[in-house]
Scaffold this active site. Structure first.
Site, PDB file in Angstrom:
ATOM      1  N   GLN A 152      -4.281  -4.999   6.834  1.00 31.53           N
ATOM      2  CA  GLN A 152      -5.266  -5.981   6.360  1.00 31.53           C
ATOM      3  C   GLN A 152      -5.201  -7.262   7.180  1.00 31.53           C
ATOM      4  OE1 GLN A 152      -7.636  -5.448   3.992  1.00 31.53           O
ATOM      5  NE2 GLN A 152      -6.868  -3.363   3.760  1.00 31.53           N
TER       6      GLN A 152
ATOM      7  N   CYS B 124      -4.813   2.516  -3.535  1.00 29.36           N
ATOM      8  CA  CYS B 124      -3.550   3.025  -2.978  1.00 29.36           C
ATOM      9  C   CYS B 124      -2.434   2.006  -3.169  1.00 29.36           C
ATOM     10  CB  CYS B 124      -3.681   3.367  -1.493  1.00 29.36           C
ATOM     11  SG  CYS B 124      -4.859   4.644  -1.150  1.00 29.36           S
TER      12      CYS B 124
ATOM     13  N   LYS C 111      -9.874  -0.778  10.908  1.00 28.49           N
ATOM     14  CA  LYS C 111      -9.970  -1.955  10.033  1.00 28.49           C
ATOM     15  C   LYS C 111     -10.324  -3.207  10.831  1.00 28.49           C
ATOM     16  CE  LYS C 111      -7.112  -0.181   6.441  1.00 28.49           C
ATOM     17  NZ  LYS C 111      -7.801   0.315   5.266  1.00 28.49           N
TER      18      LYS C 111
ATOM     19  N   HIS D  29       0.881  -1.181   0.000  1.00 25.98           N
ATOM     20  CA  HIS D  29       0.000   0.000   0.000  1.00 25.98           C
ATOM     21  C   HIS D  29       0.916   1.227   0.000  1.00 25.98           C
ATOM     22  CE1 HIS D  29      -2.738   2.970   1.894  1.00 25.98           C
ATOM     23  NE2 HIS D  29      -3.741   2.176   1.592  1.00 25.98           N
TER      24      HIS D  29
ATOM     25  N   ASP E 178       3.312  -4.633   7.973  1.00 22.23           N
ATOM     26  CA  ASP E 178       2.121  -3.787   7.867  1.00 22.23           C
ATOM     27  C   ASP E 178       0.904  -4.711   8.024  1.00 22.23           C
ATOM     28  OD1 ASP E 178      -0.117  -2.446   7.021  1.00 22.23           O
ATOM     29  OD2 ASP E 178       0.760  -1.686   5.158  1.00 22.23           O
TER      30      ASP E 178
HETATM   31  N1  PLP Z   1      -1.526  -0.692   4.601  1.00 20.94           N
HETATM   32  C1  PLP Z   1      -2.474  -1.465   4.047  1.00 20.94           C
HETATM   33  C2  PLP Z   1      -2.123  -2.830   3.571  1.00 20.94           C
HETATM   34  C3  PLP Z   1      -3.776  -0.971   3.924  1.00 20.94           C
HETATM   35  O1  PLP Z   1      -4.722  -1.747   3.374  1.00 20.94           O
HETATM   36  C4  PLP Z   1      -4.067   0.326   4.384  1.00 20.94           C
HETATM   37  C5  PLP Z   1      -5.422   0.897   4.209  1.00 20.94           C
HETATM   38  O2  PLP Z   1      -6.170   0.468   3.359  1.00 20.94           O
HETATM   39  C6  PLP Z   1      -3.039   1.078   4.975  1.00 20.94           C
HETATM   40  C7  PLP Z   1      -1.787   0.540   5.061  1.00 20.94           C
HETATM   41  C8  PLP Z   1      -3.292   2.448   5.509  1.00 20.94           C
HETATM   42  O3  PLP Z   1      -4.168   2.399   6.596  1.00 20.94           O
HETATM   43  P1  PLP Z   1      -4.690   3.751   7.274  1.00 20.94           P
HETATM   44  O4  PLP Z   1      -5.260   4.578   6.175  1.00 20.94           O
HETATM   45  O5  PLP Z   1      -5.717   3.278   8.252  1.00 20.94           O
HETATM   46  O6  PLP Z   1      -3.537   4.401   7.934  1.00 20.94           O
END
Ligand code: PLP
Length: 405
Positions: free
Chosen positions: A202, A363, A225, A122, A199
């Site tokens: 998900q 993203c 999430k 992401h 990270d």
């Molecule tokens: N990393 C992953 C794999 C994600 O799916 C997301 C959000 O969709 C993020 C990071 C960013 O999360 P946040 O916008 O809650 O900071």
């Protein structure tokens, strides 16, 4: 697992209509809906015991501080961290990664050093590292993927070298659903003394997370999430790293002694929590984690597997529909495109039927570039979704096709 109708009744929003149609919510990868107990927990803070944490000697401040620190302990136990000092509250996954990229970069990174990411990341796990590399003269190296949307392990092993200072990879791809072999990734990095950040944005929603068993150096996720409120997230870090790193933000509460000449920092975890934290959301997150534990993480995983299999079968049977991300190891996320129909049109028409899917690059532009597409339609399912909703999606897609002739 409890009866599905009973579970759905816990989520007030799921019974609402959109455009006079029952809501079918398939955008759980972007954010999840909240059970009543989470809404009540946050409400209760403001109604009954709101006071700024760690600051007052008065009753309300004490109660809020207790709730907040209790929430930290709940998170510790949920991810099986060794100590609650290793659990830092942040604003979310993005906040956690930016923070660590800054502090880690300032402390350890020199020109020519390398950070390894995967092509499945992401933007939140790309851009902060890129910014750090620009500041420090370091270089990003990227683990390539194959057509199934899986990383290529041999290429990862080739990238690991004496120059590698950190590996930062996602537990599961938000764009394709692929689950990465994070245990193996961590083991390989550790064999050459390189720390790893996972990270879990998900992964936390769908999987079991045991940071001790994983031996992960850092693990980050967002509350929203995993059925918790927005504006709260977690940065887990092994104590040995967190105690060596300097804070990424300065302000109230993170200090020990302040003079104009010099400031000394508070102990862990407070050193990394500058200013007034989102304590009502932290308390809401702890309630969400209790809710998930109450349903049973094995039960959730089993149900989501069933939903994924059913949805994959139903969607694969649609002529002209192509699924992107065909790994055998996936979270319950399906990315797809209809032949000759733009993803945005598909998403817009499904929306009018009450079906919420995500469209665009999610993203994750490097993933889209790999497939030479400008986006997909993404249905991300979770335990409160039903087989009937998947049928509605399949029927909705057929209608989209017929509208486009
Ligand atoms: N990393 C992953 C794999 C994600 O799916 C997301 C959000 O969709 C993020 C990071 C960013 O999360 P946040 O916008 O809650 O900071």
């Amino acid at each position: 697992m409890r009866d599905i109708a009973d579970i759905r009744a816990d989520f007030p929003i799921l019974s609402r209509k959109v455009y006079n149609k029952p809501l079918v919510y398939f955008d759980n990868g972007a954010t999840t809906q909240k059970p009543q107990c989470v809404l009540d927990a946050v409400d209760e803070v403001y109604k009954s015991y709101n006071g700024n944490i760690h600051r007052g000697v008065h009753f309300l401040s004490d109660m809020s501080s207790e709730g907040y620190e209790g929430a930290r302990e709940k998170v510790r136990s949920f991810i099986n961290a060794g100590r609650k000092e290793e659990v830092i509250f942040t604003s979310g996954t993005t906040g956690s990664i930016n923070g660590i990229a800054f502090s880690f970069g300032e402390r350890y990174i020199k020109p020519g050093d390398e950070i390894i990411l995967s092509r499945l990341e992401h933007h939140a796990n790309i851009v902060p590292w890129q910014m750090m590399c620009q500041r420090k003269g370091a270089v990003l190296r990227v683990i390539p993927i194959n057509d199934n949307g899986e990383i290529i392990p041999e290429d990862y092993h080739k990238l690991l070298s004496k120059k590698t200072k950190l590996v930062a990879v996602t537990q599961a791809s938000n764009a394709l659903g692929t689950v990465l072999p994070i245990k193996e990734i961590i083991e390989a990095a550790h064999s050459v003394d390189v720390p790893v950040l996972i990270d879990g944005a998900q992964g936390i929603q769908h999987g079991f997370v045991d940071v001790k068993a994983l031996d992960s150096d850092f693990y980050v996720f967002s509350g929203h999430k995993i059925y918790g409120p927005a504006g709260i997230g977690i940065l887990y870090g092994k104590e040995k790293w967190l105690s060596e790193l300097d804070p990424f933000q300065g302000g109230g509460d993170m200090v020990d002694k302040v003079t104009f000449e010099k400031t000394t920092y508070n102990q862990l975890p407070f050193k990394f929590e500058a200013g007034t934290m989102n304590y009502p959301a932290a308390i809401g997150l702890a309630t969400a984690l209790d809710y998930v534990s109450g349903l049973g993480r094995e039960n959730i995983a089993a149900r989501e597997k069933e939903l994924l299999l059913y949805a994959t079968d139903r969607l694969s049977a649609i002529k002209g529909l192509k699924i992107y991300g065909t790994s055998g190891k996936k979270i319950s996320t399906i990315s797809f495109l209809l032949k000759d129909i733009h993803q945005y049109d598909t998403g817009m028409i499904l929306d009018k039927m009450g079906i919420a899917v995500r469209t665009g690059t999610h993203c994750a532009q490097p993933v889209m570039d790999y497939y030479r597409i400008d986006g997909t339609v993404r249905a991300s399912l979770c335990f409160y979704n039903t087989l009937e909703e998947i049928d509605s999606l399949a029927e909705g897609i057929e209608k989209v096709k017929s509208m486009f002739g």
